[in-house]
Design a protein around this motif. Structure first.
Motif, short mmCIF file in Angstrom:
data_model
loop_
_atom_site.label_atom_id
_atom_site.label_comp_id
_atom_site.label_asym_id
_atom_site.label_seq_id
_atom_site.Cartn_x
_atom_site.Cartn_y
_atom_site.Cartn_z
N ILE A 99 39.52 13.10 7.77
CA ILE A 99 40.36 11.90 7.94
C ILE A 99 40.65 11.66 9.42
O ILE A 99 40.54 10.53 9.92
CB ILE A 99 41.64 12.03 7.13
CG1 ILE A 99 41.34 11.97 5.62
CG2 ILE A 99 42.64 10.92 7.50
CD1 ILE A 99 42.53 12.25 4.74
N HIS A 100 41.04 12.74 10.13
CA HIS A 100 41.32 12.59 11.57
C HIS A 100 40.09 12.08 12.31
O HIS A 100 40.18 11.20 13.17
CB HIS A 100 41.76 13.94 12.14
CG HIS A 100 43.16 14.30 11.81
ND1 HIS A 100 43.79 15.43 12.31
CD2 HIS A 100 44.07 13.70 11.01
CE1 HIS A 100 45.01 15.50 11.84
NE2 HIS A 100 45.20 14.46 11.04
N HIS A 101 38.94 12.68 11.98
CA HIS A 101 37.71 12.28 12.67
C HIS A 101 37.38 10.81 12.37
O HIS A 101 37.01 10.05 13.28
CB HIS A 101 36.56 13.18 12.21
CG HIS A 101 35.25 12.84 12.83
ND1 HIS A 101 35.00 12.99 14.18
CD2 HIS A 101 34.09 12.32 12.29
CE1 HIS A 101 33.76 12.59 14.44
NE2 HIS A 101 33.20 12.18 13.31
N ALA A 102 37.56 10.39 11.11
CA ALA A 102 37.27 9.00 10.74
C ALA A 102 38.22 8.04 11.43
O ALA A 102 37.81 6.97 11.91
CB ALA A 102 37.36 8.83 9.22
N LEU A 103 39.51 8.41 11.50
CA LEU A 103 40.49 7.55 12.16
C LEU A 103 40.22 7.46 13.67
O LEU A 103 40.38 6.38 14.27
CB LEU A 103 41.91 8.06 11.91
CG LEU A 103 42.43 7.88 10.48
CD1 LEU A 103 43.79 8.56 10.31
CD2 LEU A 103 42.55 6.40 10.13
N GLU A 104 39.83 8.58 14.26
CA GLU A 104 39.52 8.56 15.69
C GLU A 104 38.33 7.66 15.98
O GLU A 104 38.34 6.88 16.93
CB GLU A 104 39.24 9.99 16.18
CG GLU A 104 40.48 10.86 16.26
CD GLU A 104 40.13 12.31 16.54
OE1 GLU A 104 38.91 12.61 16.68
OE2 GLU A 104 41.05 13.14 16.61
N ARG A 105 37.29 7.77 15.13
CA ARG A 105 36.13 6.90 15.30
C ARG A 105 36.51 5.43 15.11
O ARG A 105 36.05 4.55 15.83
CB ARG A 105 35.04 7.28 14.30
CG ARG A 105 34.32 8.56 14.63
CD ARG A 105 33.20 8.82 13.65
NE ARG A 105 32.23 7.73 13.65
CZ ARG A 105 31.21 7.66 12.80
NH1 ARG A 105 31.03 8.61 11.89
NH2 ARG A 105 30.36 6.64 12.86
N MET A 106 37.37 5.19 14.12
CA MET A 106 37.81 3.82 13.86
C MET A 106 38.62 3.29 15.04
O MET A 106 38.42 2.14 15.47
CB MET A 106 38.67 3.79 12.59
CG MET A 106 39.11 2.39 12.18
SD MET A 106 39.99 2.42 10.60
CE MET A 106 41.43 3.38 11.07
N ASP A 107 39.50 4.12 15.60
CA ASP A 107 40.29 3.69 16.76
C ASP A 107 39.39 3.41 17.96
O ASP A 107 39.58 2.41 18.68
CB ASP A 107 41.31 4.78 17.14
CG ASP A 107 42.47 4.84 16.16
OD1 ASP A 107 42.67 3.85 15.42
OD2 ASP A 107 43.17 5.87 16.13
N LEU A 108 38.40 4.27 18.19
CA LEU A 108 37.49 4.06 19.30
C LEU A 108 36.68 2.78 19.12
O LEU A 108 36.47 2.02 20.07
CB LEU A 108 36.55 5.26 19.44
CG LEU A 108 37.17 6.56 19.97
CD1 LEU A 108 36.17 7.70 19.90
CD2 LEU A 108 37.66 6.37 21.39
N THR A 109 36.25 2.55 17.88
CA THR A 109 35.49 1.32 17.61
C THR A 109 36.35 0.09 17.83
O THR A 109 35.91 -0.90 18.43
CB THR A 109 34.96 1.34 16.16
OG1 THR A 109 34.15 2.50 15.98
CG2 THR A 109 34.14 0.09 15.88
N ARG A 110 37.59 0.16 17.35
CA ARG A 110 38.51 -0.96 17.54
C ARG A 110 38.78 -1.21 19.02
O ARG A 110 38.83 -2.34 19.48
CB ARG A 110 39.82 -0.70 16.81
CG ARG A 110 39.71 -0.86 15.30
CD ARG A 110 41.01 -0.47 14.62
NE ARG A 110 40.93 -0.67 13.17
CZ ARG A 110 41.86 -0.27 12.31
NH1 ARG A 110 42.94 0.36 12.76
NH2 ARG A 110 41.71 -0.49 11.01
#
Length: 450
Positions: A99-110
Motif C-alpha cells: 500500500i505504501h509503495h502504491a501510494l508513493e507511486r501515485m503521489d509521484l505520478t500526481r
C-alpha cells in the motif's frame, strides 16, 4: 478508520464487484484491493470497467490472488495493476508495504502530472504576455486560470498605492462568494508596517486563518471576503512592491502544498513582466498620442499660416541643402512666373532665374547669412520664362545642427514688381522735376543777360 505512521485509511468493503463498481461511479478511491476471482466476475474485467469510468485517475490497484503464476501477473500488470500479491504469502507487513509503495507511486505520478500542468500553464501565460500588450486582459485571464488550476474559490491580483492602501485589479471567483473586483482596501495592518515581509519577497501560506496567529485587523479584513485559508505571493516590479497575487479558499480550511506556493511564485514573476511590458506600452502610447496631438496642432498652425500667407499673396519656400530640393508654395511658384504643376525646384533652377547682375551679390549674401547663422533678407530681380523682369522681396532663416551644419532653410517671399516700378516712376518723375527746374534756372539766367 485505521492509520499507521504515514497514512490514515478509511476502508469500504464490498462482497462482489457490481456494487463496488457502482460506488466507484460516484466516488474515486485512492487504492483498490481487488480479488482476482470475484464471486460475480473477473477482477481484470472489473479493472477494465473501472478505467472506462475513470480513465484519467491515478487510483492504485493491488490485486490479490489465491495462486500466483507469471501469465496471470503479466495480464494484471497490462491491465494497470500496480502490485500483485499471493494470498497464502500475504502478511500485514507485506500488505502495508504494498500500500505504501502504491501510494508513493501515485503521489509521484500526481506530482509529475501537476508539474507538467504547471509548466503548461506558465508557458501559456508567458506566451500570452509576449503576444498581448493589454495588461488588464492578461491579469484577468491569469486570475481565472490560476483559480481553475488550484481549484480554489477565489484568486485576486491586488495593487498597492503609495500609502499601502490598494485596489483589486483582477479577480476570478466562484458563484456564491463575495465579489471583490475593483474594491479599494484600506488596510491598517499594512500601514502600520506589516508589509516589510512582502517588500523582501517573502510568501505566506495560511491553512486556517484562525490558527495562524493573525492580528485582529488582519482577521477582520479576511473575514470580509469569507476567507478560511489563503496563499499570498508578492509581485515585485524592478525590486519594488507592486502588489500581491492571492488565492482564497472560502469554503473550508486547506493545507497548501509547496508546489502550489511555487506555482504562484513563478506566476508572480510573469505578472511582473506583464506589468513592466504594459507600463512601457502605455507610456509609448501616451508619447505617441502626445506626438500626434503636437503634430496635429503644428499641421493646423501650418495650414493657418499657409492660408494667411495665401490671402496676403506671400509665398512660402523651404530649401534642403542636402538634397538641393526646394519646396515652394503656389504663391512662391507664381512669383517666379512658373506653371503651378512645376514642383521640381532645385537650388540651381532658382539660381538660373535670378537676374545675372543681382546673382553676383545675392549668393554671397546667402552664404554669409548661413555662415553667421543670421536671417537672410534681400530684394532682387528675377527673369521669367517669357523674358520679363520682376522683383521679389525674400526673407529666410536657417535650421542648424549643434555643430552648426545647415539642415534646411525656411523662408517667405513676395512679388514687389509694382512697388519697384512705382518707385522707379517716382524716381524718374523726381529727376524730371529736377531737370525742369534746372532748365528753368538756366533760362532765367540767360534772359537776365539781355
Amino acid at each position: 478508520m485505521k492509520q499507521d505512521s504515514l497514512y490514515t485509511y478509511h476502508f469500504l468493503e464490498f462482497e462482489t464487484g457490481t456494487p463496488a463498481l457502482k460506488w466507484c461511479q460516484q466516488e474515486i478511491p485512492d487504492i483498490i484491493l481487488l480479488d482476482f476471482a470475484l464471486p460475480d466476475g473477473d477482477g481484470l474485467k472489473f479493472i477494465q470497467q473501472f478505467r472506462e469510468c475513470h480513465s484519467n485517475t491515478q487510483t492504485a490497484v493491488i490485486m490479490l490472488t489465491g495462486q500466483g503464476d507469471e501469465i496471470t501477473a503479466v495480464r494484471a500488470m497490462k491491465s494497470g495493476v500496480q502490485d500483485y500479491l499471493v494470498k497464502k504469502k500475504l502478511t500485514s507487513e507485506v500488505l502495508q508495504g504494498a500500500i505504501h509503495h502504491a501510494l508513493e507511486r501515485m503521489d509521484l505520478t500526481r506530482q509529475l502530472e501537476q508539474s507538467q500542468e504547471q509548466q503548461q500553464l506558465i508557458a501559456a501565460i508567458a506566451l500570452r504576455i509576449r503576444q498581448s500588450l493589454k495588461l488588464e486582459e492578461i491579469l484577468h485571464t491569469t486570475a481565472t486560470e490560476v483559480r481553475q488550476f488550484l481549484k480554489v474559490d477565489r484568486v485576486v491580483i491586488y495593487q498597492f498605492q503609495p500609502d499601502m492602501s490598494g485596489t483589486i485589479m483582477a479577480e476570478s471567483v466562484l458563484p456564491g462568494w463575495t465579489v471583490a473586483l475593483g474594491k479599494e482596501i484600506l488596510d491598517t495592518c499594512f500601514q502600520q508596517g506589516a508589509e516589510s515581509d512582502y517588500h523582501q519577497g517573502k510568501k505566506r501560506a495560511i491553512d486556517d486563518i484562525y490558527q495562524a496567529g493573525l492580528t485582529n485587523c488582519h482577521l477582520q479584513l479576511l473575514e470580509q471576503f469569507e476567507v478560511k485559508a489563503n496563499l499570498v505571493v508578492p509581485i515585485l516590479v524592478k525590486e519594488q512592491l507592486w502588489g500581491l497575487l492571492i488565492a482564497h479558499q472560502c469554503s473550508a480550511s486547506r493545507h497548501w502544498q509547496s508546489v502550489e506556493l511555487d506555482l504562484l511564485d513563478r506566476l508572480a514573476v510573469q505578472i511582473a513582466i506583464a506589468i513592466q511590458q504594459g507600463s512601457a506600452y502605455q507610456q509609448l502610447q501616451a508619447e505617441l498620442a502626445e506626438r500626434q496631438r503636437t503634430e496635429a496642432a503644428l499641421k493646423a498652425s501650418e495650414e493657418k499660416l499657409k492660408l494667411t500667407l495665401s490671402f496676403a499673396g506671400i509665398g512660402y519656400w523651404e530649401w534642403n541643402p542636402i538634397t538641393d530640393q526646394i519646396l515652394a508654395s503656389e504663391n512662391a511658384i507664381r512669383c517666379f512666373g512658373s506653371d503651378l504643376s512645376d514642383v521640381n525646384w532645385t537650388y540651381e533652377k532658382w539660381r538660373g532665374q535670378v537676374y545675372p547682375e543681382d546673382r553676383e551679390w545675392v549668393e554671397p549674401q546667402l552664404r554669409q547669412a548661413i555662415a553667421t547663422q543670421t536671417d537672410y533678407a534681400v530684394e532682387y530681380r528675377i527673369v521669367w520664362q517669357d523674358g520679363s523682369i520682376h522683383w521679389v522681396s525674400v526673407k529666410g532663416r536657417g535650421v542648424y545642427e549643434a555643430t552648426g551644419k545647415l539642415l534646411r532653410m525656411l523662408g517667405v517671399l513676395i512679388d514687389i514688381t509694382e512697388r519697384k516700378f512705382s518707385e522707379e516712376e517716382r524716381r524718374r518723375a523726381q529727376m524730371l522735376r529736377i531737370e525742369l527746374r534746372l532748365l528753368e534756372q538756366i533760362l532765367e539766367v540767360g534772359l537776365a543777360g539781355y
